[in-house]
Scaffold this active site. Structure first.
Site, PDB file in Angstrom:
ATOM      1  CG  ASP A  65      -0.317  -0.489   2.491  1.00 30.13           C
ATOM      2  OD1 ASP A  65       0.926  -0.411   2.594  1.00 30.13           O
ATOM      3  OD2 ASP A  65      -1.043  -0.947   3.391  1.00 30.13           O
ATOM      4  CG  ASN A 126      -9.175  -1.511  11.653  1.00 27.49           C
ATOM      5  OD1 ASN A 126      -8.237  -2.197  11.281  1.00 27.49           O
ATOM      6  ND2 ASN A 126      -9.606  -0.458  10.980  1.00 27.49           N
ATOM      7  CG  HIS A 128      -6.176  -2.403   8.635  1.00 28.79           C
ATOM      8  ND1 HIS A 128      -6.197  -1.027   8.733  1.00 28.79           N
ATOM      9  CD2 HIS A 128      -4.914  -2.771   9.018  1.00 28.79           C
ATOM     10  CE1 HIS A 128      -5.014  -0.607   9.147  1.00 28.79           C
ATOM     11  NE2 HIS A 128      -4.229  -1.626   9.334  1.00 28.79           N
ATOM     12  CD  GLU A 133      -8.994   0.895   7.403  1.00 32.06           C
ATOM     13  OE1 GLU A 133      -8.772  -0.078   8.157  1.00 32.06           O
ATOM     14  OE2 GLU A 133      -8.526   2.027   7.601  1.00 32.06           O
TER      15      GLU A 133
HETATM   16  P1  PGA Z   1       1.926  -1.709  12.520  1.00 33.50           P
HETATM   17  O1  PGA Z   1       0.728  -1.675  11.482  1.00 33.50           O
HETATM   18  O2  PGA Z   1       2.884  -2.734  12.029  1.00 33.50           O
HETATM   19  O3  PGA Z   1       2.524  -0.332  12.449  1.00 33.50           O
HETATM   20  O4  PGA Z   1       1.344  -2.048  13.853  1.00 33.50           O
HETATM   21  C1  PGA Z   1       0.154  -2.856  11.040  1.00 33.50           C
HETATM   22  C2  PGA Z   1      -1.064  -2.554  10.229  1.00 33.50           C
HETATM   23  O5  PGA Z   1      -1.777  -1.575  10.505  1.00 33.50           O
HETATM   24  O6  PGA Z   1      -1.356  -3.312   9.293  1.00 33.50           O
END
Ligand code: PGA
Length: 225
Positions: A65, A126, A128, A133
């Site tokens: 992404d 959450n 995702h 999302e």
């Molecule tokens: P993080 O993010 O590795 O910074 O915890 C993971 C994500 O949101 O997919």
């Protein structure tokens, strides 16, 4: 699918070793196609990869992404993160992002090189995966999405203020991710434990996008405190 618990160091080392082997094996054969993630979770994997003697000359990467509106010189853009954190110090064949120009062609670009061999994934609080999302359908492809309040808040720790966090991103879809031949999902930190358990052992539902991974034939899941 089940959750394996180990230290962050050991999990990162193990995954770096999987990548090491595939990259070196590709030297005399097909290209190795590696799907990469950003954020805090994969940081140690990239540190390990930088310290290993790996020939990435036949490795093609696709990042999951990228934020809408941040160019590669912005320290919080994922291109900047990856260039600084890994790509500059290794000899990759090529590195791809679903940027504003390429995202409509991203799924075809991946298919055209034979599909992703290894995809690294984190998970959001959450549920995702990438920026898919809650509510994302199983058949989603690479596209522009609106980020939820939850994600904007979680990611604001990387920015000076929450107002600077982009509200949209380009992301691989669930379908794009599910086509990967092997997936390693890593959750690091106690704040991820509950959502990880829901994703792995709970109902398969768009409300927890990571739960779709239960349908993947070759997905390993790691947790560290
Ligand atoms: P993080 O993010 O590795 O910074 O915890 C993971 C994500 O949101 O997919």
């Amino acid at each position: 699918m089940r959750i394996r618990s180990n230290t962050y160091q050991k999990v990162s080392h193990q995954i770096a070793n999987y990548i090491h082997k595939k990259a070196n094996d590709s030297i005399n054969g097909e290209h190795f196609i590696l799907g990469l993630a950003t954020g805090s979770t994969p940081h140690q994997i990239y540190e390990e990869l930088k310290s290993m003697d790996i020939d990435f000359s036949r490795t093609i990467t696709f990042n999951l992404d990228e934020y809408v509106g941040l160019n590669e010189n912005h320290p919080q853009s994922y291109k900047y993160f990856m260039n600084k954190g890994l790509f500059k110090s290794q000899n990759f064949h090529s590195n791809n992002f679903p940027d504003e120009k390429l995202y409509p062609y991203y799924d075809s670009m991946i298919d055209n090189v034979g599909g992703i061999d290894i995809q690294i994934l984190g998970i959001g609080t959450n549920g995702h995966i990438a920026f898919n999302e809650p509510g994302t359908p199983r058949d989603s492809k690479t596209r522009i999405v609106d980020l939820t309040e939850n994600t904007i808040k979680d990611n604001s720790r990387f920015f000076d203020s929450i107002d600077e966090v982009p509200t949209q991103a380009m992301t691989m879809g669930i379908n794009t991710i599910m086509k990967s031949k092997a997936i390693y999902l890593i959750a690091q930190g106690k704040h991820k434990k509950e959502i990880l358990e829901r994703a792995v052992y709970g109902e398969i539902t768009p409300e927890v996008p990571a739960s779709f991974l239960q349908e993947h034939p070759n997905c390993e899941v790691f947790y560290s405190d």
